[in-house]
Write an enzyme that holds these catalytic residues in place. Structure first.
Site, PDB file in Angstrom:
ATOM      1  N   TYR A 133     -48.091   7.659 -20.153  1.00  0.00           N
ATOM      2  CA  TYR A 133     -47.317   7.088 -21.260  1.00  0.00           C
ATOM      3  C   TYR A 133     -48.090   7.097 -22.573  1.00  0.00           C
ATOM      4  CZ  TYR A 133     -44.287   5.316 -17.505  1.00  0.00           C
ATOM      5  OH  TYR A 133     -43.473   5.198 -16.417  1.00  0.00           O
ATOM      6  N   LYS A 158     -52.044   9.896  -6.203  1.00  0.00           N
ATOM      7  CA  LYS A 158     -51.474  11.159  -5.728  1.00  0.00           C
ATOM      8  C   LYS A 158     -52.658  12.130  -5.660  1.00  0.00           C
ATOM      9  CE  LYS A 158     -47.857  13.716  -4.700  1.00  0.00           C
ATOM     10  NZ  LYS A 158     -47.112  13.539  -3.445  1.00  0.00           N
ATOM     11  N   ASP A 215     -45.943   8.527  -2.860  1.00  0.00           N
ATOM     12  CA  ASP A 215     -44.652   8.766  -2.209  1.00  0.00           C
ATOM     13  C   ASP A 215     -44.558   7.974  -0.904  1.00  0.00           C
ATOM     14  OD1 ASP A 215     -46.753  10.462  -1.642  1.00  0.00           O
ATOM     15  OD2 ASP A 215     -45.544  12.202  -1.165  1.00  0.00           O
ATOM     16  N   ASP A 258     -45.245   1.322 -12.841  1.00  0.00           N
ATOM     17  CA  ASP A 258     -43.965   1.037 -13.487  1.00  0.00           C
ATOM     18  C   ASP A 258     -42.843   1.139 -12.447  1.00  0.00           C
ATOM     19  OD1 ASP A 258     -41.960   0.724 -15.312  1.00  0.00           O
ATOM     20  OD2 ASP A 258     -42.217   2.649 -16.312  1.00  0.00           O
ATOM     21  N   ASP A 273     -40.989  -2.204 -10.048  1.00  0.00           N
ATOM     22  CA  ASP A 273     -39.535  -2.435 -10.065  1.00  0.00           C
ATOM     23  C   ASP A 273     -38.955  -2.360  -8.652  1.00  0.00           C
ATOM     24  OD1 ASP A 273     -39.276  -2.922 -12.700  1.00  0.00           O
ATOM     25  OD2 ASP A 273     -37.842  -1.327 -13.110  1.00  0.00           O
TER      26      ASP A 273
END
Ligand code: NAD
Length: 360
Positions: free
Chosen positions: A146, A195, A227, A251, A255
């Site tokens: 980001y 990852k 994942d 992020d 959620d």
């Protein structure tokens, strides 16, 4: 202990929920012999109305001088409020981005707790939710994809967009240290999510987490690919304690974790810098649809205040007392509208705050 707390009531239901959290904190101060000094500052729409900007330099200076900041929420109805006719840098949310930057808040903590009493709201199968869960997602907030360089170019008539994911070892180390410190206050298990089978930034992340882990032999560390973590959160959430991860993965996973609890009015959060300082706020927004009607659930804000006691002031006993009072109120069958279920007693925001305060 003297605690200098800056409060940002904000907009919508913000002032109502912050007022209930103050009620609870005042009871803690009285019972455990602390002095709490509250100073309110304006942010978001409330500041736009008075000063024409969502956060003044003076308000930032007041927040910086505090031991911790407790916030309600900011913003209005994005379709109808005149605040959203303003340019983006003058809108309520710009105040939040500005204060996070000014206070150098790089670690975001979001607990996802499934209370036995609210298990019906959990969208998972009963055999999974029956075990309950208490997860803390710790997300790096100021680096990664980001904040990396980005551009969109056209090459031979084809549009191409480029985003860059960068982390240096210092950025990883400082959040890993926070993660291990916090795991020590909990069940002493840390799952670092990356990852590393594909990304260099993840391989560095994993290496630095392993270096920091050597200083915390009492904390069990494991590494999980993002994942797999997304799957495990819905398959077996009870396996997690602290989940440490970079900005974008955090992020998405925070959620996901909060949605499996099913109750938006119950979700606390904290953002910390490299001192004990933190900004504590509920995960939900300012709920303009129910503002001023005594309908809001103040529990997320009260649990954010509990996190403030634990992480900024190391007052674990006091934080435990707040958490236990929330649990007791739920056990006693009191609910605000958003978490109401059959056979329970419906109460408003103020009464919920008072019922929790009485149980401390
Ligand atoms: P929201 O979280 O405010 O509301 C979503 C739904 O949940 C609404 O139906 C609302 O009534 C309900 N709800 C939320 N909190 C509740 C509570 N404590 N008790 C009972 N019900 C509750 O999200 P939204 O409607 O998308 O956003 C409203 C405003 O809040 C927008 O201006 C948005 O930008 C802002 N916002 C602010 C923050 C923040 O201050 N950190 C975070 C998210 C959204």
């Amino acid at each position: 202990m003297r605690l200098n707390i800056v409060c940002i009531p904000g907009d919508g239901i913000g002032p109502e929920i912050v007022s209930e959290a103050k009620k609870v904190l005042n009871k803690i101060a009285e019972k455990y012999g602390h002095e709490m000094v509250f100073t309110d500052i304006l942010m978001g729409g409330a500041s736009i109305d008075v000063h024409g900007v969502p956060l003044t330099e003076e308000a930032i200076a007041t927040a910086k001088a505090a031991d911790a900041v407790l916030m309600g929420s900011i913003g209005g109805d994005t379709n109808t409020s005149p605040w959203y006719q303003l340019p983006p840098e003058k809108r309520p949310e710009a105040g939040l981005l500005k204060i996070r930057k000014a206070l150098n808040l790089f670690a975001n903590l979001r607990p996802a707790v499934l209370y036995e009493e609210l298990a019906a709201a959990c969208p998972l199968k009963e055999e999974i939710s029956a075990a309950g869960f208490d997860i803390l997602i710790m997300r790096e907030l100021t680096g990664g994809l980001y904040f990396g360089e980005r551009k969109t170019v056209e090459e031979n008539g084809v549009r191409k967009a480029i985003d860059t994911l960068t982390y240096d070892e210092n950025e990883i180390r400082r959040i890993a240290i926070k993660g291990f410190d916090i795991a020590r206050k909990r069940k002493k298990k840390l799952t670092s999510v990356d990852k590393a089978n594909v990304l260099d930034s993840s391989r560095l992340w994993r290496a630095v987490v392993n270096e920091v882990a050597k200083e915390y032999p009492d904390v069990k560390v494991e590494h999980m690919l993002v994942d797999n973590c997304a799957m495990q959160l819905v398959k077996d959430p009870a396996q997690f304690d602290v989940v440490l991860t970079e900005n974008m993965f955090g992020d998405i996973l925070s959620d996901e974790a909060s949605m499996v609890t099913g109750s938006i009015g119950m979700l606390a959060s904290a953002s910390l810098n490299d001192t004990k300082f933190g900004l504590y706020e509920p995960s939900h927004g300012s709920a303009p649809d129910i503002a001023g009607k005594d309908l809001a659930n103040p529990i997320a804000t009260i649990l954010s205040a509990s996190m403030m006691l634990r992480y900024s002031f190391d007052l674990d006993q006091e934080a435990d007392a707040v958490d236990a009072a929330v649990k007791k109120v739920l056990q006693d069958g009191y609910r605000t509208g958003d978490i109401m279920s059959e056979g329970c007693k419906k109460v408003g925001c103020k009464e919920m705050g008072s019922l929790i305060t009485e149980r401390i």
